[in-house]
Design a protein around this motif. Structure first.
Motif, short mmCIF file in Angstrom:
data_model
loop_
_atom_site.label_atom_id
_atom_site.label_comp_id
_atom_site.label_asym_id
_atom_site.label_seq_id
_atom_site.Cartn_x
_atom_site.Cartn_y
_atom_site.Cartn_z
N ARG A 41 -36.74 91.25 36.93
CA ARG A 41 -35.60 91.81 36.18
C ARG A 41 -34.48 92.15 37.54
O ARG A 41 -33.34 92.19 37.21
CB ARG A 41 -35.83 93.03 35.66
CG ARG A 41 -36.85 92.71 34.24
CD ARG A 41 -36.88 93.66 33.20
NE ARG A 41 -38.00 93.47 32.36
CZ ARG A 41 -39.18 94.27 32.20
NH1 ARG A 41 -39.54 95.21 33.01
NH2 ARG A 41 -40.03 93.95 31.19
N ALA A 42 -34.98 92.75 38.44
CA ALA A 42 -34.30 93.22 39.44
C ALA A 42 -33.40 92.16 40.20
O ALA A 42 -32.29 92.36 40.45
CB ALA A 42 -34.95 94.26 40.71
N ALA A 75 -30.72 90.72 38.17
CA ALA A 75 -29.72 91.68 37.83
C ALA A 75 -28.91 91.21 39.30
O ALA A 75 -27.64 91.48 39.11
CB ALA A 75 -30.02 92.87 37.89
N SER A 88 -24.72 90.25 38.99
CA SER A 88 -23.77 90.86 39.62
C SER A 88 -23.13 89.91 40.60
O SER A 88 -21.84 89.85 40.64
CB SER A 88 -24.31 92.04 40.52
OG SER A 88 -23.54 92.84 40.96
N ILE A 97 -26.03 97.23 44.51
CA ILE A 97 -27.00 97.34 43.08
C ILE A 97 -28.13 97.86 43.35
O ILE A 97 -28.82 97.66 44.30
CB ILE A 97 -26.96 95.96 42.32
CG1 ILE A 97 -27.62 96.13 41.07
CG2 ILE A 97 -27.72 94.91 43.16
CD1 ILE A 97 -27.64 94.99 40.19
N PHE A 112 -31.88 100.47 41.48
CA PHE A 112 -32.51 100.21 40.25
C PHE A 112 -32.91 101.64 40.00
O PHE A 112 -33.40 102.33 40.73
CB PHE A 112 -33.53 99.25 40.36
CG PHE A 112 -33.32 98.22 41.13
CD1 PHE A 112 -32.29 97.18 40.25
CD2 PHE A 112 -33.36 97.61 42.40
CE1 PHE A 112 -31.73 96.02 40.91
CE2 PHE A 112 -33.11 96.61 42.87
CZ PHE A 112 -31.94 95.52 42.16
N GLU A 147 -23.72 100.18 41.34
CA GLU A 147 -24.19 99.96 40.27
C GLU A 147 -25.84 100.33 39.94
O GLU A 147 -26.44 99.92 41.00
CB GLU A 147 -24.03 98.50 39.75
CG GLU A 147 -24.44 97.94 38.57
CD GLU A 147 -24.53 96.60 38.47
OE1 GLU A 147 -24.69 95.92 37.37
OE2 GLU A 147 -23.87 95.81 39.20
N PHE A 177 -28.93 99.70 37.81
CA PHE A 177 -29.41 98.85 36.66
C PHE A 177 -30.88 99.36 36.30
O PHE A 177 -31.75 99.48 37.30
CB PHE A 177 -29.51 97.30 37.49
CG PHE A 177 -29.95 96.37 36.34
CD1 PHE A 177 -28.87 95.85 35.22
CD2 PHE A 177 -31.31 95.89 36.40
CE1 PHE A 177 -29.38 95.02 34.34
CE2 PHE A 177 -31.83 94.75 35.31
CZ PHE A 177 -30.67 94.37 34.56
N ASP A 178 -31.08 99.41 35.11
CA ASP A 178 -32.50 99.78 34.44
C ASP A 178 -33.24 98.65 34.38
O ASP A 178 -33.03 97.64 33.56
CB ASP A 178 -32.10 100.45 32.99
CG ASP A 178 -33.30 100.73 32.34
OD1 ASP A 178 -34.57 100.45 32.75
OD2 ASP A 178 -33.26 101.77 31.41
N ILE A 179 -34.24 98.51 35.16
CA ILE A 179 -35.41 97.40 35.09
C ILE A 179 -36.56 97.60 34.05
O ILE A 179 -37.32 96.77 34.04
CB ILE A 179 -35.94 97.00 36.54
CG1 ILE A 179 -36.39 98.28 37.28
CG2 ILE A 179 -34.59 96.38 37.34
CD1 ILE A 179 -37.14 97.94 38.51
#
Length: 493
Positions: A35-36, A39, A43, A179, A181, A201, A203-205
């Motif tokens: 997921r990371a 993302a 981006s 970015i 997490f 930014e 980001f919700d992983i």
């Protein structure tokens, strides 16, 4: 009250604990990495659509693993992609090794990279996982990329930037975007880290926020949620005496402007009554410039003690333009049982007698607010200031504990700290607040909030935040007088 996600901060060590807790909870760590990395790729494609080639620089740990995942996703999306590794890929372990094995493109040694026009660099070398100076090969690459003026997208943190202190470890990338997490690190907000990160930014992983919060310490980004519950409100039946009486001490006749700025800011910030306490030679010059603000003659510590016995003063500001020396120290000792904002000359007056100040305010509830800039902090806490292993947050917390005071460690990244270990990093102050008299206005605003009954730490945090909002309202061509006029800015702007 739970800290809102937007304001939550985790040190690198706390984030490591979150990762471990997520694994113990049963979450698939490789799924989190996918997921990371996804993302990061998203981006890159969104914000750098003109890239001729994405160059992914991968390190030896999980940050590098995120990079390998991002490279795989970019290739699948049809983007040109080149990957360079800091380490022999055969030495990778765990999720990073798994991510590298899934990447089907060529991988070259980091030292082989030569910047090309049209490159967008994805920095997945170290992120927050670095505690020593960057290796020479990385330092050289950082220099080459900076010289070529290539845009950098940093994964977690620009490599070389300390996530705890916000300072470069030998060298650091200057990213256009970063970015990270689940939550930001202090290094994303502290200077120069804030500038090196560019736009950040979060980001919700997929790690549950209760796990994240369970490992978070007492440091966050300053926001109204931390002090709004103690913020003074004005009811229909409010009387001026119920809104507190603030006293600001003036310097001699040739140095009265700073006190008037603080007093005006205090009046605008809601104190019901404000008095400038001035020596005899400053009465006339102050009287010529004051209207709604009252004036009272104070020359000696005896005069001050008599005034304290006869008047009901809620809080005091001492320091702006007051003068350095024994008089300042004597006045502070007379006020040791009262809410006090000690600024500027008041702070410097104790540089050779700091323990007397600390002991005077060591008992009971915190009632002292110290507002030092970098130089004043060093004079009052020389050993803390000189410790290279401490970041600004840690320095402010240690100083607050030692002084039994709320500390406002000023700067573009002002930190407000309490003796109990709470700390808030302020980010809303515009750069044009760096003007003569700005600190005097801040002292008056904090003093007014204390006069209205706010506890020292909450008053300091609210004053710093609203000072930033006032700066925005006043505009980039502001003077300190403009700033003081806008000191009553509402939370809605």
């Amino acid at each position: 009250m739970e800290t809102k996600r937007d304001h939550l901060l985790l040190t690198p060590e706390e984030m490591t604990a979150v990762d471990a807790a997520a694994t113990d909870y049963g979450l698939d760590s490789f799924a989190l990495m996918l997921r990371a990395g996804g993302a990061v790729a998203a981006s890159a494609l969104r914000y750098f659509p003109g890239a001729l080639r994405f160059v992914v620089l991968c390190g030896p740990g999980n940050n590098g693993g995120d990079g390998y995942v991002a490279a795989s996703v970019l290739r699948e999306a049809g983007a040109a992609c080149a990957v360079y590794s800091l380490t022999d890929v055969s030495r990778l372990r765990g999720d990073a090794a798994r991510a590298q094995a899934a990447y089907t493109g060529e991988i070259e040694p980091l030292g082989h990279y030569r910047p090309q026009a049209g490159d967008v660099v994805i920095d997945a070398l170290f992120g927050a996982g670095l505690s020593r100076n960057v290796p020479e090969v990385v330092k050289a690459i950082i220099g080459q990329i900076a010289e070529a003026k290539l845009p950098v997208l940093a994964v977690d943190l620009p490599s070389g930037l300390c996530g705890r202190r916000g300072t470069p470890l030998g060298a650091a990338f200057r990213a256009e975007r970063t970015i990270t997490f689940m939550a930001r690190k202090p290094g994303h907000l502290l200077m120069p880290g804030r500038e090196l990160c560019g736009e950040t930014e979060v980001f919700d992983i997929g790690i549950p926020m209760r796990l994240v919060r369970s490992k978070a310490g007492c440091t966050a980004e300053n926001a109204p949620e931390f002090w709004l519950g103690a913020f003074p409100s004005i009811a229909a039946e409010t009387h001026k005496y119920w809104r507190g009486h603030l006293a600001v001490f003036s310097g001699p006749g040739t140095k009265t402007g700073a006190a008037r700025l603080a007093a005006l800011a205090g009046l605008k910030r809601g104190a019901g009554l404000v008095t400038v306490a001035a020596p005899a030679d400053a009465i006339a010059v102050n009287a010529a410039s004051l209207t709604a603000i009252m004036l009272h003659g104070i020359d000696t510590v005896g005069d001050l003690k008599a005034w304290l016995d006869s008047a009901k003063i809620s809080a005091f500001v001492l320091g702006p333009g007051f003068g350095i020396g024994e008089k300042a120290r004597d006045f502070v000792m007379a006020l040791k049982d009262r809410p006090l904002v000690l600024d500027a000359d008041g702070i410097t007056s104790f540089k050779d007698d700091r323990n007397t100040l600390f002991e005077a305010f060591s008992d009971g509830e915190t009632r002292l607010v110290l507002t030092p800039h970098e130089g004043e902090f060093g004079r009052l806490f020389p050993d803390i200031a000189a410790d290279p292993d401490l970041g600004k947050v840690e320095k402010a917390i240690r100083a607050a504990g030692r002084a039994h005071a709320a500390i406002v460690y000023k700067g573009a990244d002002t930190v407000v700290a309490a003796p109990d270990g709470r700390a808030l990093i302020n980010t809303n102050g515009p750069p044009w607040l760096a003007t003569a008299g700005s600190g005097d206005v801040l002292a008056g605003m904090i003093g007014a909030l204390m006069a209205q009954g706010m506890p020292a730490f909450e008053a300091a945090a609210a004053g710093v935040y609203l000072h930033g909002e006032a700066g925005k309202r006043a505009g980039s061509d502001l003077t300190a007088e403009d700033l003081a006029i806008h000191a009553g800015v509402s939370l809605e702007g």
